[in-house]
Write an enzyme that holds these catalytic residues in place. Sequence first.
Site, PDB file in Angstrom:
ATOM      1  N   PRO A   1      27.681  13.632  51.136  1.00  0.00           N
ATOM      2  CA  PRO A   1      28.413  14.463  49.615  1.00  0.00           C
ATOM      3  C   PRO A   1      28.558  15.829  49.802  1.00  0.00           C
ATOM      4  CG  PRO A   1      26.440  14.161  49.428  1.00  0.00           C
ATOM      5  CD  PRO A   1      26.647  13.326  50.989  1.00  0.00           C
ATOM      6  N   GLU A   2      30.191  16.134  49.395  1.00  0.00           N
ATOM      7  CA  GLU A   2      30.976  17.797  49.846  1.00  0.00           C
ATOM      8  C   GLU A   2      30.903  18.062  48.144  1.00  0.00           C
ATOM      9  OE1 GLU A   2      33.741  17.590  52.655  1.00  0.00           O
ATOM     10  OE2 GLU A   2      33.093  15.920  53.306  1.00  0.00           O
TER      11      GLU A   2
ATOM     12  N   LYS B   1      28.366  22.644  47.373  1.00  0.00           N
ATOM     13  CA  LYS B   1      27.888  21.510  47.350  1.00  0.00           C
ATOM     14  C   LYS B   1      26.176  21.900  46.975  1.00  0.00           C
ATOM     15  CE  LYS B   1      29.909  20.637  51.773  1.00  0.00           C
ATOM     16  NZ  LYS B   1      29.788  20.916  53.238  1.00  0.00           N
TER      17      LYS B   1
ATOM     18  N   ARG C   1      31.218  17.513  65.918  1.00  0.00           N
ATOM     19  CA  ARG C   1      31.709  16.623  64.777  1.00  0.00           C
ATOM     20  C   ARG C   1      32.511  16.149  64.938  1.00  0.00           C
ATOM     21  NH1 ARG C   1      27.582  18.030  63.554  1.00  0.00           N
ATOM     22  NH2 ARG C   1      26.876  20.031  62.290  1.00  0.00           N
TER      23      ARG C   1
END
Length: 303
Positions: free
Chosen positions: A2-3, A58, A274
Amino acid sequence: MPELPEVEAARRGIAEQLTGRAVTGLELYRPRLVQAAPGLSLDLLPGRRLLEVGRQGKYLWLVFEPLAAVVHLKLTGQLVARGDAIPGFAAGHPVPPYDAPLPHKSTALRLDFEPDIQLYLTDVRHFARVWLLPADDLMRYVEQLILGPDLLSPDFTFEAFRQRLERRRSGRLKPTLLDQSVVAGIGNIYADESLWQARLHPEQVVGTLSENDLVRLYEGIKETMRLAVPMGGARILHGKAVPPVGEFPFVHGREGQPCPRCGTTIVKLQVNGRGTYLCPRCQPAPVSWPRGTVATGRLAARE
DNA sequence: AACTACTCCTGGAGGC
DNA sequence: TGCCTCCAGGAGTAGT
């Protein structure tokens, strides 16, 4: 994961379908989900009405006088609401499937609202958190999170963006976009998408961006949000884009597939640990500032 | 200042 | 089929 678009989908669902309703009951399946200020607990909720829902980046918050709950879905949190009286909604990480029978072993919390509505918070990796605090302290709490302007708010202007980046001149682009104190709401997926839109390499040093680069980056972020928010976010499963999603996301999770713009094969690399996806033709490596040059130059200048 | 490493966690994928 | 290892990552913190 979720962003902003996924959290915004949750905020809209809650705002439209739950605001004004009273909590009638609850079940906390995983106590570690909740961190409460002294004297507060979820047990104070039954009988309270949901007055307001808000979001910055967020972080999502629900206000029930006299307490507020701040929610962060982290990597794999999911919110699902069901009930005959409402259309229902689901937002966040798409695993387990939104239509799975509830509760299941990943369900952390169920909140009941009148009349016979259930709101479930599910999280397979148990990173999500809910903070309970006095409603009067909510804005102070949000302030100390030190978040940059929310991407959907009027505060996210080009000038504000430029000023934030100005403070991070020596950082690389992607880690800077992921820093929530610069701008609030971008995560790993939309950082890649925004950089692809802007045709910028994730390892380019912020201070080397031209005015034109800055404009493209700002517009690239806006365009990415424009695409992602209405669909409630990208559907990413284990790092891979889940069909059917049309073309979006364009590069994230699409290693080995053709770039939708030029057909060049999308590659994956690691930036600050990442997984990072890009089109090597649309987003060429910044040859004039190869990695290490800036740091070496700075060290040399200091001596 | 900015990066790295580590922590929190689990389930899916891949190797054999 | 089944065991094993690896990997994914938001954000906080500590160390370099």
